[in-house]
Each structure stands twice: as C-alpha cells, then as structure tokens.
Design a protein around this motif. Sequence first.
Motif, short mmCIF file in Angstrom:
data_model
loop_
_atom_site.label_atom_id
_atom_site.label_comp_id
_atom_site.label_asym_id
_atom_site.label_seq_id
_atom_site.Cartn_x
_atom_site.Cartn_y
_atom_site.Cartn_z
N UNK A 4 29.21 66.22 25.36
CA UNK A 4 30.35 65.31 25.24
C UNK A 4 30.35 64.64 23.87
N UNK A 5 31.42 63.92 23.56
CA UNK A 5 31.61 63.34 22.23
C UNK A 5 31.42 61.82 22.20
N UNK A 6 31.07 61.22 23.30
CA UNK A 6 30.87 59.77 23.34
C UNK A 6 29.70 59.37 22.45
N UNK A 7 29.79 58.19 21.87
CA UNK A 7 28.73 57.69 21.00
C UNK A 7 27.63 57.09 21.87
N UNK A 8 26.72 57.92 22.30
CA UNK A 8 25.60 57.49 23.15
C UNK A 8 24.41 58.41 22.89
N UNK A 9 23.32 58.11 23.54
CA UNK A 9 22.08 58.86 23.30
C UNK A 9 22.23 60.30 23.81
N UNK A 10 21.88 61.24 22.92
CA UNK A 10 21.96 62.65 23.29
C UNK A 10 20.75 63.38 22.73
N UNK A 11 20.48 64.52 23.29
CA UNK A 11 19.42 65.39 22.80
C UNK A 11 20.06 66.71 22.38
N UNK A 12 19.25 67.73 22.15
CA UNK A 12 19.78 69.04 21.73
C UNK A 12 19.20 70.13 22.62
N UNK A 13 19.89 71.25 22.67
CA UNK A 13 19.37 72.39 23.43
C UNK A 13 18.05 72.87 22.85
N UNK A 14 17.95 72.83 21.53
CA UNK A 14 16.72 73.27 20.89
C UNK A 14 15.52 72.45 21.36
N UNK A 15 15.74 71.17 21.59
CA UNK A 15 14.66 70.29 22.02
C UNK A 15 14.35 70.44 23.50
N UNK A 16 15.39 70.59 24.31
CA UNK A 16 15.23 70.51 25.76
C UNK A 16 15.06 71.85 26.48
N UNK A 17 15.56 72.92 25.89
CA UNK A 17 15.62 74.20 26.60
C UNK A 17 14.24 74.76 26.91
N UNK A 18 14.01 75.11 28.16
CA UNK A 18 12.81 75.83 28.56
C UNK A 18 13.15 77.32 28.57
N UNK A 19 12.46 78.10 27.77
CA UNK A 19 12.81 79.50 27.61
C UNK A 19 12.71 80.28 28.91
N UNK A 20 13.55 81.31 29.01
CA UNK A 20 13.59 82.23 30.14
C UNK A 20 13.87 81.50 31.45
N UNK A 21 14.77 80.53 31.37
CA UNK A 21 15.12 79.75 32.55
C UNK A 21 16.55 79.96 32.97
#
Length: 235
Positions: free
Chosen positions: A165-182
Amino acid sequence: MHLFYTPDIAPSHPQYFLNEEESKHAVRVLRLEVGAEVQLIDGKGGLYTAQIKDAHPKRTILQITNVVTEYGKRNHYLHIAIAPTKNLDRLEWFLEKATEIGIDEISLIICQRSERKEAKTERLNKIITAAIKQSLKAYHPVLNEPIALNRFLAQPFDGQKFIAHCEDSEKTSLKTELTKQGKYLILIGPEGDFSPAEIDSALHNGYKAITLGESRLRTETAALEACFEVNFLNR
C-alpha cells in the motif's frame, strides 16, 4: 513445434482427440498433416509430445509419444490478489505478463475505492491460456471470481501474507521478509489505494505491510513488480 492446451487429456491414454475447434485450427489454419509432431499441455504440469494419426478437421487423432510430468515446476507458490482496474486492458496485460513470468493463482478483490466492481473471468482465463501456450508453461494459473476484500481477508492461507500500500506508515520489503521456496499471498489495491480501515483489517489478519519501491505504481505495474520480485528472490 505447435502447442495445444488440452486440460482433459489422460496421461495414461495412448491417444487423444482434439476437439472440433482445435482440430479445425490444426488442419485448416496450421495445415498440419498426418505424421506432424505437436506438443500438448494439460495445465497441471504435463507436457506431451504427440504425432498426428488422422488430420480430420473436426476430430484430429493424436498418438502420444512422450510425456513429461511436472514440467517447469517452480520451487514456490505465488498468489496475487489484485483489484480489477477500471480499464480491463490493463488487467489483461497483467495476467498475460504474470503468467509468462510465473504465477500460480490470482484473485480479483473488490475494495472500497475500486473503480470496477466486477470482471468476467471467462475472457480473462482465455488471456491466461494464450499466455501459457506462448510461453510454454505446463501449469495454468487459477483465476478466482471477484470477491469483496473483507470476505477475502477471512479466508485461510498457509503461507506468508503481504499487503502493498501507499500509506505513510511502517513497511518492510519482500527481500527482507521472504522465506525462500514458500507460499506467498500479496494484496494489490486499486488506483486509489486501500483505505486505512482496509489496511488495518489486513494487518489484523496476519498480513505484513510491504513497499515495492519509492515510485507510486499503477495497480497492474505494482502487481507485476511483486510477481517479478518473488520469482527473482526464489532463483
């Protein structure tokens, strides 16, 4: 080699009969003759090589000569839930490109700010089918009927869940959060974005807020960016 989509083919059966539409295309348009080799995909991972035994314009008979199972199977499962765009051409473009890149399931979600409240999946499925044939994909992505976002959020999902989403709030990234092969489920909102209430509801239902970069992307671009990132991170 020419490719046909044959979802009703039986892997154990030595012969297959093309339906009238595909038979006409093979014989009248492609002008294929007896002895010509073709490929078939069943949408469930099967890739078949076959030879034409009878080039009949209404019921072409094929002899199966080779079967490959789980052809091109990927090491992860990607489900993107996207709000249908006002201009359906843009949604069709996303479905085509996402299928070519690699996606397993698409849900059409109706949000508070959605400009389009419905979409006919029959035509959209044809776009997906054409894309798997063009890109030689043996798996046909599932396209679900439109559903209200609040009902969709209540559905169970055994994997990682994200909302972009585009709201100005705390966000993370797929690169940081993604667990591979899931297994992954990513929500992409309409042009006006998700409402604050919808974002809160998603977060309360176990979704993590993510960013897809610094630019404000159109709906279909954001969805394709998410698709690309997931496939790239699972290489």
